[in-house]
Scaffold this active site. Structure first.
Site, mmCIF file in Angstrom:
data_model
loop_
_atom_site.group_PDB
_atom_site.id
_atom_site.type_symbol
_atom_site.label_atom_id
_atom_site.label_comp_id
_atom_site.label_asym_id
_atom_site.label_seq_id
_atom_site.Cartn_x
_atom_site.Cartn_y
_atom_site.Cartn_z
ATOM 1 N N LYS A 56 1.469 -0.750 -0.080
ATOM 2 C CA LYS A 56 -0.192 -0.700 -0.086
ATOM 3 C C LYS A 56 1.081 0.949 0.469
ATOM 4 C CE LYS A 56 -3.129 -2.177 2.477
ATOM 5 N NZ LYS A 56 -4.773 -1.855 1.581
ATOM 6 N N ASP A 65 -2.738 -7.141 -1.990
ATOM 7 C CA ASP A 65 -3.542 -6.532 -1.601
ATOM 8 C C ASP A 65 -5.233 -6.895 -1.157
ATOM 9 O OD1 ASP A 65 -4.015 -4.982 0.508
ATOM 10 O OD2 ASP A 65 -3.602 -3.038 -0.525
ATOM 11 N N GLU A 95 -5.989 -9.807 -0.068
ATOM 12 C CA GLU A 95 -6.299 -10.617 0.797
ATOM 13 C C GLU A 95 -7.067 -11.120 1.712
ATOM 14 O OE1 GLU A 95 -5.438 -7.670 1.053
ATOM 15 O OE2 GLU A 95 -6.327 -8.180 4.284
ATOM 16 N N ARG A 129 -10.293 -11.474 1.262
ATOM 17 C CA ARG A 129 -11.117 -12.494 0.262
ATOM 18 C C ARG A 129 -10.802 -13.698 0.041
ATOM 19 N NH1 ARG A 129 -10.767 -9.359 -5.761
ATOM 20 N NH2 ARG A 129 -10.774 -7.271 -3.631
HETATM 21 N N1 BES Z 1 -8.162 -4.066 3.972
HETATM 22 C C1 BES Z 1 -7.796 -3.352 2.603
HETATM 23 C C2 BES Z 1 -9.687 -2.415 2.622
HETATM 24 C C3 BES Z 1 -9.565 -1.657 2.633
HETATM 25 C C4 BES Z 1 -9.836 -0.491 2.117
HETATM 26 C C5 BES Z 1 -10.114 -1.579 4.560
HETATM 27 C C6 BES Z 1 -10.081 0.621 3.019
HETATM 28 C C7 BES Z 1 -10.551 -0.257 5.428
HETATM 29 C C8 BES Z 1 -10.347 0.577 5.069
HETATM 30 C C9 BES Z 1 -8.195 -4.563 1.801
HETATM 31 O O1 BES Z 1 -7.917 -5.225 1.671
HETATM 32 C C10 BES Z 1 -7.685 -3.776 0.697
HETATM 33 O O2 BES Z 1 -6.699 -3.729 0.290
HETATM 34 N N2 BES Z 1 -8.684 -3.357 -0.446
HETATM 35 C C11 BES Z 1 -8.079 -3.555 -1.682
HETATM 36 C C12 BES Z 1 -8.441 -4.521 -3.098
HETATM 37 C C13 BES Z 1 -8.131 -4.819 -3.690
HETATM 38 C C14 BES Z 1 -6.317 -4.644 -4.668
HETATM 39 C C15 BES Z 1 -8.287 -5.482 -5.128
HETATM 40 C C16 BES Z 1 -8.664 -2.161 -2.614
HETATM 41 O O3 BES Z 1 -10.119 -2.361 -1.572
HETATM 42 O O4 BES Z 1 -7.627 -1.591 -2.872
HETATM 43 ZN ZN ZN Z 2 -7.224 -6.000 4.074
HETATM 44 ZN ZN ZN Z 3 -5.793 -5.357 1.192
#
Ligand code: BES
Ligand code: ZN
Ligand code: ZN
Length: 476
Positions: free
Chosen positions: A254, A325, A327, A329
Site C-alpha cells: 500500500k 492486497d 488478501e 477474500r
Molecule cells: N483492507 C483493505 C480494504 C480497506 C480499505 C479497509 C480501506 C479499510 C479501509 C483490503 O484488504 C484491500 O486492500 N483491498 C483492496 C483490494 C484491491 C487490491 C482489489 C482495495 O480495496 O484497494
Molecule cells: Zn485487508
Molecule cells: Zn489488503
C-alpha cells in the site's frame, strides 16, 4: 465501563435529562415553575433542546415527539452524545433521565453511553484523562429491567469490539487475537477452539497459509460457539469475520502515508463476530450461533506470496493471485468453505474488505450483498434501521464474476477497480452453498474523526445490528 441503572428518585442536584413531547406538553412535575415557563417558551419558539445550568444542577431538556420510529431514536442518541460532552466537561459522575417514554429513555441512555467511550490503554495518565461520567440513571419504573440489562450488555459488547479494533498490531497479532476470544468466551459463556499453524496446515487451509507466508507470526483459525439447550434454531447462525490484524498490502504494498496508517482496523470484521457472540451469550439468548475467524497479518518478507502465484484454497479451488492486497477474500474463502459443513441457517460475513465500498458510499453505511431470502434481507434491513447502522445493497451480477476469470487458475483474486466491492463479493460467493450475506464494513468500521456517539477509531459497527437481528430471531 459506564452503567445504566434504573432508579426511583433522582438525587438532589443530580444532572438530569428531561425528554418532553412538545405536542402534548402541559407541565412537568420534575421542573420548577420557572423552568416550566422556559419550556413553554422554547416549545413556542420550536426549539429542539434547552440547556439550563444553575451552577449546581445541569438540566437538559430534549423535545421529542412520539419517539418510537428509528429517526426519533437516532435524534435522541445524537442528543445523548451532546449531553455526554457537557457532563464530562463539568466533571459530572452521574446523570438522571426523566421521561415516561421507555424507548426514548433507552435511546438517549444509549447515545450518552456510546459517546462516553475512550481508549486510554496506552496513556500514562489514565486518571486525569478519564471521563468523569460513570453512571446513567433512568428514573422510570416502566422501563423493563430486561431492556436495561440488554442495553448494558450491548454497550459492553460494542466497547469490546471498539477496543479490539483500536488495539494496534504491536499488541494484537493473530495469536493474541485468538487469546482475546478465549478470554471473552470464558467471561460470557461460549466455547472457543483455536486452530494453530500445524492444524491449519494439516487441514490445508491454503488461502490463510498463503497470506501468512510473509509473516513472522503464525496464523490462527478461531471457532467460537454458543449453543444453549433452549435454542430455537436447529441449524446454526454462522458469523464469519475477517481477522487481518494488519494489512500492509504485502508485496503489492500500500502507498504511504495514508492508506496504511489505519490498517490495524483490518480485523474489524472479527471484532463484530466476537462482540456479537459476547452479547448473545451474556444475554443468554436462546439461539445457536457459531463464529469463525481466520486471522493473520498481511506482511511482506522473504517468503511472501507474490503477484502471479497460484495458490490452492481449502475448498480445492485454485486462485491466481494478481494483487496480494486483495488478501481478505482469500482468507474468508477458507472460512466460508469451512462453514458448509456446519449446515447453517444463514452465514453472515463481516469484513473491512474493499476501498471500493468506501468510495461508493463513504463511511455512512455498510455495503451489503447476499443470497439470503427476501424475508431474511428485510429482517436485516429492519434491524439496521432500528440500531441506525445503515446498509446499502449491491447486486451480485454475473458480469462481476466474469472479471475474476483466470487463464492459468480457476479464478483470480482481482476484479476491476470500479464496483470492486461487488467483484470481491462475487469471489466470496463462489465458496458458499447456503443462504449468505456479506457485509463490507471498510467505511463505517473505523472513524478518522469523531461522529456524534461514534468516536474516532473503532466504532463497533455491526455488533448492535447483529444483536438486534439475532434477538428478534431468538424471540420468534
Ligand atoms: N483492507 C483493505 C480494504 C480497506 C480499505 C479497509 C480501506 C479499510 C479501509 C483490503 O484488504 C484491500 O486492500 N483491498 C483492496 C483490494 C484491491 C487490491 C482489489 C482495495 O480495496 O484497494
Ligand atoms: Zn485487508
Ligand atoms: Zn489488503
Amino acid at each position: 465501563m459506564i452503567k445504566v441503572k434504573s432508579i426511583t428518585k433522582l438525587n438532589d442536584s443530580q444532572s438530569r435529562v428531561v425528554i418532553i413531547n412538545p405536542k402534548a406538553f402541559k407541565k412537568a412535575d420534575s421542573l420548577t415553575t420557572a423552568e416550566n415557563t422556559i419550556v413553554k417558551d422554547a416549545i413556542k419558539a420550536e426549539k429542539k433542546q434547552v440547556f439550563l445550568n444553575d451552577g449546581n444542577q445541569h438540566t437538559f431538556i430534549i423535545f421529542s415527539e412520539s419517539p418510537t420510529g428509528w429517526e426519533k431514536a437516532e435524534l435522541l442518541r445524537k442528543a445523548g452524545a451532546k449531553v455526554c460532552a457537557v457532563l464530562n466537561e463539568n466533571k459530572r459522575e452521574t446523570v438522571a433521565i426523566l421521561t415516561d417514554d421507555a424507548k426514548a429513555a433507552l435511546a438517549i441512555a444509549e447515545g450518552i453511553a456510546l459517546a462516553n467511550y475512550q481508549f486510554l490503554k496506552h496513556k500514562s495518565d489514565k486518571k486525569k484523562l478519564s471521563n468523569s461520567l460513570t453512571e446513567i440513571n433512568i428514573v422510570n419504573a416502566k422501563v423493563p429491567k430486561k431492556d436495561i440489562n440488554n442495553l448494558n450488555i450491548i454497550l459492553q459488547a460494542t466497547y469490546i469490539s471498539r477496543d479490539l479494533v483500536n488495539e494496534p498490531f504491536s499488541h494484537l497479532n493473530s495469536v493474541q487475537l485468538a487469546e482475546e476470544f478465549k478470554k471473552l468466551g470464558k467471561e460470557a459463556g461460549f466455547s472457543v477452539e483455536v486452530w494453530n499453524e500445524a492444524k491449519i496446515e494439516a487441514q490445508k487451509m491454503g488461502g490463510l497459509l498463503a497470506v501468512n507466508q510473509g509473516s513472522k507470526i503464525p496464523p490462527t483459525f478461531s471457532i467460537m460457539e454458543y449453543k444453549p439447550k433452549n435454542a430455537v434454531n436447529k441449524k446454526p447462525y454462522v458469523l464469519v469475520g475477517k481477522g487481518v490484524v494488519y494489512d500492509t498490502g504485502g508485496l503489492s504494498l500500500k502507498p504511504t502515508p495514508n492508506s496504511m496508517d489505519y490498517m490495524k482496523c483490518d480485523m474489524g470484521g472479527s471484532a463484530v463476530v466476537a462482540g456479537t457472540l459476547y452479547a448473545v451469550a451474556k444475554a443468554e439468548l436462546p439461539i445457536h450461533v457459531i463464529g469463525l475467524v481466520p486471522s493473520t497479518d498481511n506482511w511482506l518478507g522473504e517468503n511472501s506470496y507474490a503477484p502471479g502465484d497460484v495458490i490452492t484454497l481449502y475448498s480445492g479451488t485454485t486462485v491466481e493471485v494478481l494483487n496480494t492486497d486483495a488478501e481478505g477474500r482469500i482468507i474468508l474463502a477458507d472460512a466460508l468453505h469451512y462453514a458448509k459443513k456446519l449446515n447453517p441457517e444463514l452465514v453472515c460475513d463481516f469484513a473491512t474488505l474493499t476501498g471500493a465500498a468506501v468510495r461508493a458510499i463513504g463511511n455512512y453505511a455498510t455495503a451489503v450483498l447476499g443470497t439470503a431470502s427476501d424475508e431474511v434481507k428485510q429482517d436485516i434491513f429492519d434491524s439496521s434501521y432500528a440500531v441506525f447502522e445503515r446498509l446499502v445493497e449491491f447486486p451480485l451480477w454475473q458480469e462481476y464474476a466474469d472479471e475474476l476469470k483466470s487463464e492459468v487458475a480457476d479464478m483470480t483474486n482481482l476484479g476491476k477497480g470500479e464496483g470492486g466491492q461487488i467483484s470481491a463479493a462475487k469471489f466470496l460467493q463462489h465458496f458458499t452453498d447456503y443462504p449468505w450475506m456479506h457485509f463490507d464494513i471498510a467505511g463505517p468500521a473505523f472513524n478518522l474523526a469523531p461522529d456524534a456517539y461514534k468516536p474516532k477509531g473503532g466504532t463497533g459497527v455491526g455488533v448492535r445490528l447483529m444483536f438486534d437481528f439475532l434477538s428478534k430471531k431468538a424471540s420468534k
